[in-house]
Scaffold this active site. Structure first.
Site, short mmCIF file in Angstrom:
data_model
loop_
_atom_site.label_atom_id
_atom_site.label_comp_id
_atom_site.label_asym_id
_atom_site.label_seq_id
_atom_site.Cartn_x
_atom_site.Cartn_y
_atom_site.Cartn_z
N MET A 285 0.87 -1.17 0.00
CA MET A 285 0.00 0.00 0.00
C MET A 285 0.91 1.22 0.00
O MET A 285 1.77 1.37 0.87
CB MET A 285 -0.91 -0.03 1.24
CG MET A 285 -1.79 1.19 1.37
SD MET A 285 -2.98 1.31 0.00
CE MET A 285 -3.05 3.09 -0.20
N GLU A 286 0.65 2.10 -0.98
CA GLU A 286 1.57 3.19 -1.30
C GLU A 286 1.46 4.38 -0.35
O GLU A 286 1.50 5.52 -0.79
CB GLU A 286 1.32 3.63 -2.73
CG GLU A 286 -0.08 4.24 -3.00
CD GLU A 286 -1.16 3.24 -3.39
OE1 GLU A 286 -1.04 2.06 -3.03
OE2 GLU A 286 -2.12 3.65 -4.05
N HIS A 310 6.36 -1.22 -7.77
CA HIS A 310 4.97 -0.79 -7.99
C HIS A 310 4.57 0.30 -6.99
O HIS A 310 4.10 1.37 -7.39
CB HIS A 310 4.05 -2.01 -7.87
CG HIS A 310 2.60 -1.69 -8.02
ND1 HIS A 310 1.92 -1.80 -9.21
CD2 HIS A 310 1.68 -1.23 -7.12
CE1 HIS A 310 0.67 -1.43 -9.03
NE2 HIS A 310 0.49 -1.09 -7.77
N GLU A 311 4.78 0.05 -5.72
CA GLU A 311 4.37 1.04 -4.70
C GLU A 311 5.16 2.34 -4.85
O GLU A 311 4.62 3.43 -4.67
CB GLU A 311 4.52 0.47 -3.28
CG GLU A 311 3.76 -0.82 -3.01
CD GLU A 311 2.33 -0.85 -3.53
OE1 GLU A 311 1.69 0.21 -3.60
OE2 GLU A 311 1.86 -1.96 -3.89
N HIS A 314 3.72 4.55 -7.45
CA HIS A 314 2.56 5.32 -6.98
C HIS A 314 2.95 6.70 -6.44
O HIS A 314 2.09 7.56 -6.28
CB HIS A 314 1.83 4.57 -5.86
CG HIS A 314 0.80 3.59 -6.34
ND1 HIS A 314 -0.26 3.95 -7.13
CD2 HIS A 314 0.65 2.26 -6.11
CE1 HIS A 314 -1.02 2.88 -7.37
NE2 HIS A 314 -0.49 1.84 -6.75
N GLU A 333 -3.92 2.79 -10.92
CA GLU A 333 -3.27 1.48 -11.00
C GLU A 333 -2.73 1.14 -12.39
O GLU A 333 -1.70 0.48 -12.49
CB GLU A 333 -4.22 0.39 -10.51
CG GLU A 333 -4.61 0.53 -9.03
CD GLU A 333 -3.44 0.49 -8.05
OE1 GLU A 333 -2.33 0.06 -8.43
OE2 GLU A 333 -3.64 0.90 -6.88
N ASP A 390 -14.53 -1.67 -2.85
CA ASP A 390 -13.84 -2.94 -2.55
C ASP A 390 -14.41 -4.08 -3.39
O ASP A 390 -13.70 -5.03 -3.73
CB ASP A 390 -13.98 -3.31 -1.06
CG ASP A 390 -12.99 -2.55 -0.18
OD1 ASP A 390 -12.07 -1.92 -0.72
OD2 ASP A 390 -13.16 -2.59 1.06
N TYR A 398 -5.81 -2.48 -13.31
CA TYR A 398 -4.36 -2.59 -13.44
C TYR A 398 -3.97 -2.96 -14.86
O TYR A 398 -3.17 -2.29 -15.51
CB TYR A 398 -3.81 -3.69 -12.51
CG TYR A 398 -3.91 -3.42 -11.05
CD1 TYR A 398 -5.14 -3.47 -10.40
CD2 TYR A 398 -2.78 -3.15 -10.29
CE1 TYR A 398 -5.24 -3.26 -9.04
CE2 TYR A 398 -2.87 -2.92 -8.92
CZ TYR A 398 -4.10 -2.97 -8.30
OH TYR A 398 -4.20 -2.74 -6.96
N ARG A 583 -2.77 -12.01 2.91
CA ARG A 583 -2.82 -11.19 1.70
C ARG A 583 -3.95 -11.68 0.81
O ARG A 583 -3.97 -12.84 0.38
CB ARG A 583 -1.46 -11.30 0.98
CG ARG A 583 -1.34 -10.47 -0.25
CD ARG A 583 0.06 -10.53 -0.81
NE ARG A 583 0.15 -9.87 -2.08
CZ ARG A 583 1.21 -9.93 -2.88
NH1 ARG A 583 2.28 -10.61 -2.50
NH2 ARG A 583 1.22 -9.30 -4.04
N1 BES Z 1 -3.08 0.61 -3.88
C1 BES Z 1 -2.94 -0.79 -4.06
C2 BES Z 1 -3.57 -1.61 -2.97
C3 BES Z 1 -5.05 -1.34 -2.79
C4 BES Z 1 -5.90 -1.19 -3.86
C5 BES Z 1 -5.55 -1.26 -1.51
C6 BES Z 1 -7.25 -0.93 -3.64
C7 BES Z 1 -6.91 -1.01 -1.32
C8 BES Z 1 -7.76 -0.84 -2.38
C9 BES Z 1 -1.48 -1.19 -4.19
O1 BES Z 1 -0.69 -0.26 -4.84
C10 BES Z 1 -1.40 -2.42 -5.04
O2 BES Z 1 -1.79 -2.35 -6.16
N2 BES Z 1 -0.89 -3.50 -4.50
C11 BES Z 1 -0.71 -4.73 -5.24
C12 BES Z 1 0.73 -4.84 -5.66
C13 BES Z 1 0.97 -5.50 -6.96
C14 BES Z 1 0.11 -5.03 -8.08
C15 BES Z 1 2.43 -5.38 -7.34
C16 BES Z 1 -1.10 -5.88 -4.33
O3 BES Z 1 -1.49 -5.63 -3.20
O4 BES Z 1 -1.05 -7.02 -4.75
ZN ZN Z 2 -1.09 -0.15 -6.91
#
Ligand code: BES
Ligand code: ZN
Length: 631
Positions: A285-286, A310-311, A314, A333, A390, A398, A583
């Site tokens: 989480m960024e 990735h983060e 962001h 994303e 959510d 993405y 996760r």
């Molecule tokens: N910002 C997201 C995580 C997120 C998205 C939290 C929507 C809550 C709601 C974060 O940057 C992300 O995309 N994480 C990915 C990483 C991956 C794409 C490299 C993850 O958690 O898997």
């Molecule tokens: Zn992301």
């Protein structure tokens, strides 16, 4: 003159974000001061927040409506004085707004200071509280927040929309070290504990770049810090520190420099990583200055730190330039996935970029298959009115977002496209952006270039934005995936029931592979129309070491193949893994598969581990296993 007045609680101007109940077009948060104490015993944050709000109307709006969810509000003062306030009933999934009356309104441009005394409750969806036994060294409690997408409202009343940005002062008092999404300004003011309780220290942080509410973050626990680069540290439990440092220190500064070369210099001074306990629900989480990351990236092979690239990406896409609402999440994303892969390309070479894109295409396919090709959530721009962001979360923003940007790069040519990247991130720096502004900025930028301009105006924008299902499939470089597909083909000869198959697997088949090549191999098998034989799954797990791998990317895909093949040998290990990893990327698909094999085992595994999961993960798995009823 007849004064135009909005009825109580109703905004004069409808907002472009449908997922907030706040009247943010009438009032705009300028600054947030969070004075909060971490109470591990009662599992709550309590204290006060002060919001500085600017009036955007000529006194037409006589109330400030703030998002709130499961909060206990004690008192509200405006400019130091008591006022008329109330908490409305819940509107799912948006919560119960706080309505503060300001009779007569406030002149346009004038600011008010609203001080809210509050505490969070045990229904708070953003915070996870962990007992010492749930932490790696089992010595101290732990807490952390996860506010994206609309959970900040369960920490404090706010305009919980990415369309509003404010600077933040964090003053957090805790018996244990604290990190927050700002730059530390030094800890001060120790207060001894009373009645056998431990004393607390005040930890202060400043975020001088305006951020949206979803980037508000705090964590507190038994934390230690090590350097991983000239402007980066890693923070984690003392026992995990060395391992985390090793995993990240080689690449951290390289990532930063590569990203700066693609966009422009890093704006947030330092880039740090907090590696959380296993129940962290996302890969990363960024949160600004402090990315929060899952410990599953610490796989002892430096093979999963693309999450950090990735983060970090962001820091530009999302944190400086934010999607204006979750309907335009692809701008966060998709851009981030695009920059992440450009970073990989700079560091490891172009074939790596396309290799990662091929893995992404598979994730896109899985999501589209799951929703169905006509589903609204398979569109790039989605309609979230009345919906919970959510629920719309998937790989689509993405990967469809990535494919769109990759397509545009090829359409105008990389040299020209590379000039557009910094232009776009300058144009919307410190602001929020929607898909229509993205389009007009791109068209304007190329307006003086007839060749590029023609291609861009001829583009079927509506189709890209609103057509459900697959985008056109790009022609990715196949050099790194060939060996993975070839090995999967060998295994297929066994599955197809050719008893004559001469293929005998050996560990050397994958000896020189990266872990991600194994991911592609496993995903190829996952996509077969009929699953492999259960005994072949076992043989594969033993021969290639997938069954006992420390790399959850591998072991989870391996188990998923085993579950698909009804291979009983993986049922119990899957249930065990589900008790050690929180996760959602791994947890949700594994529950879905386990449920198909043995619903009773899936349900008992969930009930046993429900306290281990973060509230967001718990709620999502609950929906997956029991439908909407059991909430
Ligand atoms: N910002 C997201 C995580 C997120 C998205 C939290 C929507 C809550 C709601 C974060 O940057 C992300 O995309 N994480 C990915 C990483 C991956 C794409 C490299 C993850 O958690 O898997
Ligand atoms: Zn992301």
């Amino acid at each position: 003159m007849v004064l135009k007045r909005a009825p109580a609680g109703l905004s004069v101007n409808p907002p472009r974000d449908p997922n907030t109940l706040s009247n943010y077009n009438d009032w705009r948060t300028q600054h947030v001061t969070a004075n909060l104490e971490v109470d591990f015993e009662r599992r709550r944050l309590w204290g006060g927040v002060v919001l500085r709000l600017r009036s955007l109307t000529e006194g037409e709006s006589e109330s400030v409506v703030l998002d709130g969810s499961f909060l206990k509000i004690e008192d509200v003062k405006v400019d130091g004085k008591g006022c008329n306030w109330s908490v409305a009933g819940r509107t799912e999934p948006y919560g119960s707004p706080l309505i503060v009356k300001l009779d007569g309104g406030v002149e346009k441009g004038k600011e008010i200071e609203m001080e809210i005394t509050l505490s969070t409750t045990d229904q708070c969806t953003a915070l996870q509280w962990m007992a010492p036994a749930q932490t790696p060294n089992k010595k101290h409690p732990y807490m952390f927040s996860q506010c994206q997408a609309i959970h900040a409202r369960s920490v404090f009343p706010c305009q919980d929309t990415p369309d509003v940005k404010a600077t933040v002062d964090f003053n957090i008092r805790s018996p244990l070290p604290v990190v927050a999404s700002g730059l530390p300004t030094g800890s001060k003011d120790f207060q001894p504990g009373k009645d056998g309780k431990s004393g607390t220290l005040l930890y202060t942080f400043k975020q001088e770049i305006p951020i949206p509410s979803y980037l508000f973050a705090v964590a507190s626990g038994d934390l230690a810090t090590a350097s991983i680069g000239p402007r980066s540290t890693v923070v984690t439990g003392p026992e995990e520190l060395e391992g985390c440092k090793w995993e990240l220190e080689d690449d951290m500064e390289k990532f930063l420099e590569a990203a700066e070369g693609i966009v422009y210099p890093y704006a947030w001074t330092t880039y740090n990583v907090l590696v959380l306990p296993n129940s962290f629900p996302y890969g990363g989480m960024e949160n600004p200055t402090f990315t929060f990351a899952t410990p599953t990236i610490i796989s002892k092979d430096r093979q999963n730190i693309d999450v950090i690239a990735h983060e970090l990406a962001h820091s530009w896409s999302g944190n400086l330039v934010s999607n204006a609402s979750w309907e335009h999440f692809w701008l966060n994303e998709g851009w981030t996935t695009y920059i992440e892969r450009r970073i990989q390309g700079v560091i490891h070479g172009e074939p790596h970029r396309d290799f990662s894109a091929i893995i992404g295409w598979k994730a896109l396919k899985d999501s589209i298959d799951r929703y169905g090709e006509d589903h609204d959530f398979t569109k790039l721009v989605v309609d979230l009115k009345g919906k919970d962001p959510d629920d719309a979360f998937s790989s689509i923003p993405y990967e469809k977002g990535f494919v769109f940007l990759y397509y545009l790069e090829k359409l105008v040519g990389i040299e020209k496209w590379d000039k557009f990247i910094p232009h776009y991130f300058n144009e919307f720096k410190f602001k929020s952006v929607d898909s229509y502004e993205f389009k007009s900025t791109l068209l304007n930028f190329f307006a003086s270039d007839p060749a590029a301009s023609k291609k861009l105006t001829d583009l079927d924008w509506d189709k890209w934005f609103y057509a459900p299902g697959y985008p056109p499939k790009p022609d990715f470089d196949q050099s790194m995936v060939k060996a993975c597909y070839a090995l999967a083909d060998e295994w297929k000869t066994r599955t197809d029931g050719h008893d004559s198959s001469s293929f005998k697997p050996k560990s050397s088949d994958i000896a020189d592979w990266s872990a991600n090549q194994s991911v592609v191999f496993l995903e190829t098998i996952q996509s077969w129309a009929s699953p492999p034989k259960a005994e072949d799954v076992e043989l594969m797990g033993e021969t290639y070491g997938y069954a006992n791998s420390a790399n959850v990317e591998l072991v989870s895909r391996y188990f998923s193949i085993g579950l698909g093949a009804r291979c009983k040998a993986v049922y119990k290990p899957t249930a065990e893994l589900l008790g050690t990893v929180g996760r959602m990327k791994f947890v949700r698909p594994l529950y879905r598969m386990l449920e198909m094999c043995d619903r009773a085992l899936a349900v008992s595994t969930f009930e046993r581990n429900r306290e281990f999961y973060h509230p967001i993960c718990r709620a999502m798995v609950e929906k997956d296993l029991f439908g909407e009823e059991k909430k």
